[in-house]
Design an enzyme around this catalytic site. Structure first.
Site, short mmCIF file in Angstrom:
data_model
loop_
_atom_site.label_atom_id
_atom_site.label_comp_id
_atom_site.label_asym_id
_atom_site.label_seq_id
_atom_site.Cartn_x
_atom_site.Cartn_y
_atom_site.Cartn_z
N ARG A 127 0.84 -1.20 0.00
CA ARG A 127 0.00 0.00 0.00
C ARG A 127 0.88 1.25 0.00
NH1 ARG A 127 -3.30 -0.36 5.23
NH2 ARG A 127 -1.36 -1.30 5.95
N LYS B 151 2.72 7.15 13.62
CA LYS B 151 3.40 5.99 13.04
C LYS B 151 4.71 6.35 12.34
CE LYS B 151 2.48 2.11 9.90
NZ LYS B 151 1.51 1.50 8.98
N TRP C 202 15.61 -6.75 8.94
CA TRP C 202 15.94 -5.36 9.25
C TRP C 202 17.45 -5.14 9.17
CZ3 TRP C 202 18.86 -2.23 12.27
CH2 TRP C 202 18.49 -0.89 12.36
#
Length: 558
Positions: free
Chosen positions: A95, A106, A411
């Site tokens: 998205r 966020k 990550w």
């Protein structure tokens, strides 16, 4: 002491490949794309109309969000890179981020660490202008609706039953409820009004569920904007707005393509929230990715009770899609928070808190395997503070459900941190005898669908309706909308509609405050608790730390 770079520092130090070189990996040429500078493009889907969608679809979802973070988008990007690293042709389909959370709580939403999509700043901010086009189309419809009333109200619209709101892509609680049209008659009809955030607009949902431009226009025509004094729905088609709205959206409907840090293609398109909308990237983006690759890794917003449920019961139902595998993302830190541990204590081993929080993960996993009958794996995002005993506890508990746990280190390592997960996902997609099912059947009444979700997916026991919601149930059924799927507007922080009920609560009751049909999108929105379609900024917004340095580089966008 090791110095860690921020996400934006990693992204800004990356050497990007020109996008026309990136798309060659999936068989596209300059004739198939429309460039937005050197590193972004839109895909000309009409040039691919004869291609068959043969790829396998992998859905990445997650446990219930916590302040500790789960890393779902990071896992999607890392898994896509991991699949490419083991020799598979894979695309990620994501998205687009909304400016509301980017400047709110966020922050950015383009992955993290060494599992990111770039150019990170562009993707998180204006990108290719899709959200601006959606907002413009939404507000054009609002303007034409009010103008129709001002110019004589030929359709006999009841000004107290206007359901269409204006929107903007920003968190602004001041605009939730407003009074407009004040002053002289030339200023319009005074009435109560309000704004939604752009990602909650039905036009966002329509753009993400439409299969082509004609379908988009038809869906826009079907939007219900108000009711007449005789209780008859009024549509955008009757307001004569759909054609102009389609004109505003004719470029926005084309999927955007960018790249990961490892120069693998990433399609990013559309962005409805999962707590107040259906939480998936566009059908066109997913179908395009399935035409161009062997594996498509996509995500659904927030926890599996919201994003995955809507991906499966709304998007897959409408678009005739079926995932070949599901990845449920979690972290030991987040699970300990679900077990009641304070964020400040998460670095310490605490098997008791972990055991207390594990039911949250197990409930999401069992929903995927037992309700939807989908092959599932758990991706446990690795943190330096995780202990061997804690990891083993998660592995053992998931094994009781017949589901494997794979440690993910995307990550820190990018695709190299997801090769084991990639191998497992490939194996899951090759399983035979798949028996995918929806959580409920369309033939059920609206009430039975809501109750089914409450019991099967959330773990609740009953549903209560406000007086207004009871009447709306009757009205929507009489108008012939009972066969539509349900889009629950619910807090993302709990299986229930109470954000304070963490973990995996049971026997709670859901409070439905309002129902509204999104006739163009093709679902009924069910509002629960105090969930709002226009968020507000937190006490310390992320915007406080975002700026631009003397070199023109954006800083503080994490």
């Amino acid at each position: 002491m090791t110095e860690f770079l921020s996400d934006i520092e990693i992204a800004q130090q990356a050497e990007m490949a020109y996008i026309d070189e990136v798309v060659k990996k999936i068989g596209l040429t300059r004739d198939n794309i429309e460039l937005f500078g050197n590193y972004k493009a839109k895909i000309d889907v009409d040039s691919l109309v004869d291609k068959e969608a043969k790829g396998k679809l992998i859905l990445v979802t997650a446990i219930t969000p916590t302040p500790a973070g789960e890393g779902k988008t990071t896992t999607v990007v890392g898994l896509g890179d991991g699949l490419n690293k083991i020799g598979k042709k894979a695309i990620v389909a994501l998205r687009e981020p909304s400016l509301g959370p980017v400047f709110g709580m966020k922050g950015g939403a383009a992955g993290g660490g060494y599992a990111q999509v770039v150019p990170m700043e562009d993707i998180n901010l204006h990108f290719t202008g899709d959200f601006h086009a959606i907002g413009a189309a939404n507000n054009l419809l609002a303007a034409m609706l009010d103008n129709h009333i001002h110019q004589g109200n030929e359709l006999q619209i009841d000004v107290n039953r206007i359901t269409w709101k204006r929107c903007m892509d920003m968190n602004d609680r001041q605009l939730r409820q407003v009074v407009d049209g004040l002053g002289p008659k030339v200023n319009g009809v005074p009435r109560e009004d309000g704004f939604e955030i752009t990602v909650a607009s039905e036009i966002m949902a329509i753009l993400c569920l439409a299969t082509d431009l004609n379908d988009l226009k038809t869906r826009l025509e079907n939007i219900i904007v108000a009711y007449t004094i005789k209780n008859e729905p009024v549509t955008a088609g009757e307001i004569k707005a759909a054609g102009a709205m389609t004109a505003l959206l004719k470029e926005a409907i084309k999927p955007n393509i960018v790249q990961t840090l490892e120069h693998n293609p990433a399609i990013i398109h559309g962005g409805p929230f999962a707590n107040i909308a259906h939480g998936c990237n566009s059908v066109i983006a997913t179908q395009t990715a399935l035409k161009l690759s062997d594996y498509v890794v996509t995500e659904a917003g927030f926890g599996a009770d919201l994003g995955a449920e809507k991906f499966l019961d709304i998007k897959c139902r409408q678009a005739n899609l079926q995932p070949d595998a599901v990845v449920v993302v979690g972290t030991i830190r987040a699970l300990k928070m679900h077990g009641g541990l304070a964020k400040s204590e998460l670095g310490n081993e605490d098997l008791g808190a972990l055991k207390a929080g594990l039911p949250n993960l197990l409930k999401h996993v069992s929903n995927m395997t037992d309700v939807y009958h989908l092959p599932t794996v758990v991706a446990l995002n690795k943190f330096p503070t995780d202990t061997e005993a804690e990891v083993n506890l998660v592995i053992d508990e998931c094994a009781k459900l017949g589901v494997e746990v794979i440690l993910s280190d995307v990550w820190a390592k990018g695709g190299a941190g997801a090769t084991e997960l990639a191998e497992k996902v490939v194996a899951l997609t090759e399983q035979a005898n798949k028996d995918f099912r929806f959580a409920y059947e369309e033939e059920l009444s609206i009430e039975d669908k809501i109750l089914t979700l409450t019991k099967r997916i959330y773990g609740g026991s009953a549903v209560n309706y406000s007086k207004a919601a009871k009447q709306q149930l009757i009205n929507l059924t009489e108008l012939g909308f009972a066969n539509l799927p349900i889009c629950m507007a619910k807090t993302q922080y709990s299986f229930s509609d109470d954000p304070s009920l963490i973990g995996a609560p049971t026997d709670f009751e859901i409070e439905v405050t309002k129902l509204k049909v999104s006739a163009g999108a093709g679902f009924i929105v069910v509002y629960t608790g105090d969930v709002m379609t226009m968020p507000g900024l937190p006490k310390v917004p992320a915007a406080n730390n975002i700026s631009v340095n003397e070199k023109g580089q954006i800083t503080g966008l994490f």
